[in-house]
Design a protein around this motif. Structure first.
Motif, PDB file in Angstrom:
ATOM      1  N   TRP A  87       0.976  -1.198  -0.174  1.00 20.71           N
ATOM      2  CA  TRP A  87       0.033  -0.090   0.063  1.00 20.71           C
ATOM      3  C   TRP A  87       0.888   1.194   0.222  1.00 20.71           C
ATOM      4  O   TRP A  87       1.918   1.278   0.658  1.00 20.71           O
ATOM      5  CB  TRP A  87      -0.843   0.024   1.148  1.00 20.71           C
ATOM      6  N   ARG A  88       0.406   2.283  -0.758  1.00 19.93           N
ATOM      7  CA  ARG A  88       0.973   3.752  -0.680  1.00 19.93           C
ATOM      8  C   ARG A  88       0.726   4.452   0.262  1.00 19.93           C
ATOM      9  O   ARG A  88      -0.634   4.727  -0.086  1.00 19.93           O
ATOM     10  CB  ARG A  88       1.371   4.041  -2.307  1.00 19.93           C
ATOM     11  N   MET A  89       1.317   5.170   0.948  1.00 19.89           N
ATOM     12  CA  MET A  89       0.893   6.331   1.784  1.00 19.89           C
ATOM     13  C   MET A  89       1.721   7.397   1.557  1.00 19.89           C
ATOM     14  O   MET A  89       2.835   7.318   1.112  1.00 19.89           O
ATOM     15  CB  MET A  89       0.826   5.781   3.402  1.00 19.89           C
ATOM     16  N   PRO A  90       1.378   8.655   1.830  1.00 20.50           N
ATOM     17  CA  PRO A  90       2.014   9.966   2.011  1.00 20.50           C
ATOM     18  C   PRO A  90       3.313   9.719   2.911  1.00 20.50           C
ATOM     19  O   PRO A  90       4.432  10.087   2.432  1.00 20.50           O
ATOM     20  CB  PRO A  90       1.128  10.913   2.504  1.00 20.50           C
ATOM     21  N   GLN A  91       3.176   8.769   3.981  1.00 20.61           N
ATOM     22  CA  GLN A  91       4.285   8.796   4.546  1.00 20.61           C
ATOM     23  C   GLN A  91       5.342   7.789   4.296  1.00 20.61           C
ATOM     24  O   GLN A  91       6.359   7.408   4.938  1.00 20.61           O
ATOM     25  CB  GLN A  91       3.789   8.160   6.107  1.00 20.61           C
ATOM     26  N   GLY A  92       5.028   7.024   3.269  1.00 15.01           N
ATOM     27  CA  GLY A  92       5.706   5.749   2.605  1.00 15.01           C
ATOM     28  C   GLY A  92       4.922   4.649   2.129  1.00 15.01           C
ATOM     29  O   GLY A  92       3.826   4.822   1.839  1.00 15.01           O
ATOM     30  N   GLU A  93       5.700   3.627   2.083  1.00 15.66           N
ATOM     31  CA  GLU A  93       5.176   2.405   1.395  1.00 15.66           C
ATOM     32  C   GLU A  93       4.891   1.159   2.692  1.00 15.66           C
ATOM     33  O   GLU A  93       5.883   1.168   3.253  1.00 15.66           O
ATOM     34  CB  GLU A  93       6.006   1.855   0.465  1.00 15.66           C
ATOM     35  N   LEU A  94       3.679   0.763   2.639  1.00 16.53           N
ATOM     36  CA  LEU A  94       3.340  -0.247   3.618  1.00 16.53           C
ATOM     37  C   LEU A  94       3.374  -1.398   3.021  1.00 16.53           C
ATOM     38  O   LEU A  94       2.612  -1.514   1.893  1.00 16.53           O
ATOM     39  CB  LEU A  94       1.835  -0.047   4.203  1.00 16.53           C
ATOM     40  N   GLU A  95       3.855  -2.542   3.548  1.00 23.65           N
ATOM     41  CA  GLU A  95       3.703  -3.789   3.021  1.00 23.65           C
ATOM     42  C   GLU A  95       3.316  -4.708   4.114  1.00 23.65           C
ATOM     43  O   GLU A  95       4.091  -4.924   5.411  1.00 23.65           O
ATOM     44  CB  GLU A  95       5.478  -4.221   2.773  1.00 23.65           C
ATOM     45  N   PHE A  96       2.133  -5.434   3.928  1.00 22.47           N
ATOM     46  CA  PHE A  96       1.407  -6.107   5.028  1.00 22.47           C
ATOM     47  C   PHE A  96       1.416  -7.560   4.766  1.00 22.47           C
ATOM     48  O   PHE A  96       1.255  -8.048   3.741  1.00 22.47           O
ATOM     49  CB  PHE A  96      -0.230  -5.676   5.096  1.00 22.47           C
ATOM     50  N   GLN A  97       1.673  -8.200   5.741  1.00 21.35           N
ATOM     51  CA  GLN A  97       1.304  -9.760   5.847  1.00 21.35           C
ATOM     52  C   GLN A  97       0.067  -9.984   6.671  1.00 21.35           C
ATOM     53  O   GLN A  97       0.028  -9.196   7.720  1.00 21.35           O
ATOM     54  CB  GLN A  97       2.444 -10.607   6.178  1.00 21.35           C
ATOM     55  N   MET A 143      -5.091 -10.797  11.904  1.00 26.04           N
ATOM     56  CA  MET A 143      -4.043 -10.493  12.502  1.00 26.04           C
ATOM     57  C   MET A 143      -3.114  -9.804  11.276  1.00 26.04           C
ATOM     58  O   MET A 143      -2.863 -10.385  10.257  1.00 26.04           O
ATOM     59  CB  MET A 143      -3.080 -11.426  13.277  1.00 26.04           C
ATOM     60  N   ILE A 144      -2.364  -8.703  11.402  1.00 23.96           N
ATOM     61  CA  ILE A 144      -1.303  -8.132  10.487  1.00 23.96           C
ATOM     62  C   ILE A 144      -0.053  -7.848  10.979  1.00 23.96           C
ATOM     63  O   ILE A 144       0.024  -7.211  12.046  1.00 23.96           O
ATOM     64  CB  ILE A 144      -2.253  -7.122   9.672  1.00 23.96           C
ATOM     65  N   SER A 145       0.865  -7.947  10.136  1.00 23.02           N
ATOM     66  CA  SER A 145       2.132  -7.547  10.409  1.00 23.02           C
ATOM     67  C   SER A 145       2.887  -6.879   8.999  1.00 23.02           C
ATOM     68  O   SER A 145       2.175  -6.741   8.088  1.00 23.02           O
ATOM     69  CB  SER A 145       3.215  -8.679  10.922  1.00 23.02           C
ATOM     70  N   GLY A 146       4.168  -6.369   9.323  1.00 19.47           N
ATOM     71  CA  GLY A 146       4.811  -6.145   8.158  1.00 19.47           C
ATOM     72  C   GLY A 146       5.620  -4.953   8.285  1.00 19.47           C
ATOM     73  O   GLY A 146       6.303  -4.530   9.397  1.00 19.47           O
ATOM     74  N   THR A 147       5.959  -4.158   7.305  1.00 25.24           N
ATOM     75  CA  THR A 147       6.787  -2.875   7.556  1.00 25.24           C
ATOM     76  C   THR A 147       6.267  -1.629   6.750  1.00 25.24           C
ATOM     77  O   THR A 147       5.491  -1.887   5.956  1.00 25.24           O
ATOM     78  CB  THR A 147       8.193  -3.048   6.827  1.00 25.24           C
ATOM     79  N   LEU A 148       6.769  -0.490   7.396  1.00 28.94           N
ATOM     80  CA  LEU A 148       6.637   0.834   6.762  1.00 28.94           C
ATOM     81  C   LEU A 148       7.936   1.339   6.412  1.00 28.94           C
ATOM     82  O   LEU A 148       8.926   1.550   7.180  1.00 28.94           O
ATOM     83  CB  LEU A 148       5.905   1.543   7.760  1.00 28.94           C
ATOM     84  N   GLY A 171      14.110   5.752   3.001  1.00 31.18           N
ATOM     85  CA  GLY A 171      15.089   4.987   3.120  1.00 31.18           C
ATOM     86  C   GLY A 171      15.220   4.339   4.333  1.00 31.18           C
ATOM     87  O   GLY A 171      16.245   3.301   4.380  1.00 31.18           O
ATOM     88  N   SER A 172      14.290   4.470   5.165  1.00 32.21           N
ATOM     89  CA  SER A 172      14.373   3.604   6.660  1.00 32.21           C
ATOM     90  C   SER A 172      13.118   2.555   6.426  1.00 32.21           C
ATOM     91  O   SER A 172      12.137   2.859   5.889  1.00 32.21           O
ATOM     92  CB  SER A 172      14.176   4.228   7.844  1.00 32.21           C
ATOM     93  N   PHE A 231      -2.899  -0.419  13.678  1.00 31.99           N
ATOM     94  CA  PHE A 231      -1.571  -0.690  13.719  1.00 31.99           C
ATOM     95  C   PHE A 231      -0.594   0.420  14.136  1.00 31.99           C
ATOM     96  O   PHE A 231      -1.186   1.556  13.993  1.00 31.99           O
ATOM     97  CB  PHE A 231      -1.138  -1.214  12.401  1.00 31.99           C
ATOM     98  N   THR A 232       0.538   0.010  14.592  1.00 35.50           N
ATOM     99  CA  THR A 232       1.434   1.181  14.890  1.00 35.50           C
ATOM    100  C   THR A 232       2.701   0.860  14.513  1.00 35.50           C
ATOM    101  O   THR A 232       3.192  -0.159  13.979  1.00 35.50           O
ATOM    102  CB  THR A 232       1.819   1.054  16.624  1.00 35.50           C
ATOM    103  N   ALA A 233       3.408   2.137  13.647  1.00 36.67           N
ATOM    104  CA  ALA A 233       4.485   2.137  12.962  1.00 36.67           C
ATOM    105  C   ALA A 233       5.204   3.224  13.365  1.00 36.67           C
ATOM    106  O   ALA A 233       4.729   4.518  13.251  1.00 36.67           O
ATOM    107  CB  ALA A 233       4.264   2.046  11.385  1.00 36.67           C
ATOM    108  N   ALA A 234       6.608   3.293  13.867  1.00 35.48           N
ATOM    109  CA  ALA A 234       7.391   4.286  13.963  1.00 35.48           C
ATOM    110  C   ALA A 234       6.695   5.053  14.864  1.00 35.48           C
ATOM    111  O   ALA A 234       6.776   6.413  15.112  1.00 35.48           O
ATOM    112  CB  ALA A 234       7.748   5.273  12.571  1.00 35.48           C
ATOM    113  N   GLY A 235       6.272   4.724  16.162  1.00 31.98           N
ATOM    114  CA  GLY A 235       5.868   5.489  17.194  1.00 31.98           C
ATOM    115  C   GLY A 235       4.355   6.100  16.825  1.00 31.98           C
ATOM    116  O   GLY A 235       3.798   6.800  17.824  1.00 31.98           O
TER     117      GLY A 235
END
Length: 222
Positions: A146-156, A161-166, A170-171, A187-191
């Protein structure tokens, strides 16, 4: 208790899979819901129709003789069932394809590794066996990018239940506390705590950060 857990109201369309003598369908109809039972045994179907007429809900409670695996129950807002575990598992893919937010309640038997959202046990009174009820809320499907203004979300995703990365600037940050409740996502990402709703290939909501509450949105990558 199952109907209580599913919060059945007159707005609902309840379909009972393997409706037997019709008691669940009749009870739902008495609460004002439109209700249908699917039952393979023709004698039980006829018995159910007679029982519904006796209870004065023949106009709201209907019964059909049909094979569960060949039936279309996709329009239901609530599914009730009292089926053996192997049948539950065979029906599970079809149930997971239903509209997000559909409530599923089962007497006694679970859905394998799809953990329920709520369990209730009846103790005492008239209940001496088959006294556990399970509730699941069909989750939206969000697995992927998924694309957000904050970056790119990758969901599993594993059921609700969902997990993944934002990924942002570059981080990459791990997603925590990811969960779906029908079309509601959190969900929570980067605080930052995100909460919102999923609508097909789009989602939006509010975030809670140190700077205050803000809006966020995302679109599914092609």
């Amino acid at each position: 208790k199952m109907l209580d857990m599913a919060k059945v109201s007159p707005k609902d369309y309840v379909i009972d899979l393997g409706s037997g003598d019709g008691r669940t369908v009749i009870t739902a109809a008495k609460r004002g819901a439109r209700a249908m039972g699917i039952e393979y045994n023709p004698d039980m179907v006829e018995l159910s129709k007679r029982n519904a007429a006796k209870e004065g809900v023949g106009d709201k409670a209907t019964f059909v003789k049909a094979d569960l695996f060949e039936s279309d129950f996709s329009q239901a807002t609530v599914i009730t069932m009292f089926l053996l575990p192997d049948i539950n598992l065979k029906l599970r893919p079809k149930i997971l394809d239903m509209k997000p937010g559909t409530r599923i309640v089962s007497n006694s038997f679970d859905m394998g590794d799809w953990t329920d959202d709520e369990t209730a046990k009846i103790s005492g009174g008239d209940c001496s066996y088959y006294c556990t009820a399970h509730l699941w809320i069909v989750p939206a499907k969000v697995e992927g990018t998924w694309r957000m203004p904050q970056g790119e979300l990758e969901f599993q995703q594993k059921y609700q239940m969902i997990s993944g990365t934002l990924k942002s600037g570059g981080s990459s940050t791990q997603i925590t506390n990811g969960r779906l409740h029908g079309d509601e996502i959190s969900f929570t990402a980067a605080g930052v705590q995100y909460a919102g709703r999923v609508n097909g290939s789009a989602m939006e909501g509010t975030d809670k950060s140190g700077a205050g509450n803000g809006k966020w949105s995302g679109t599914r990558a092609a």
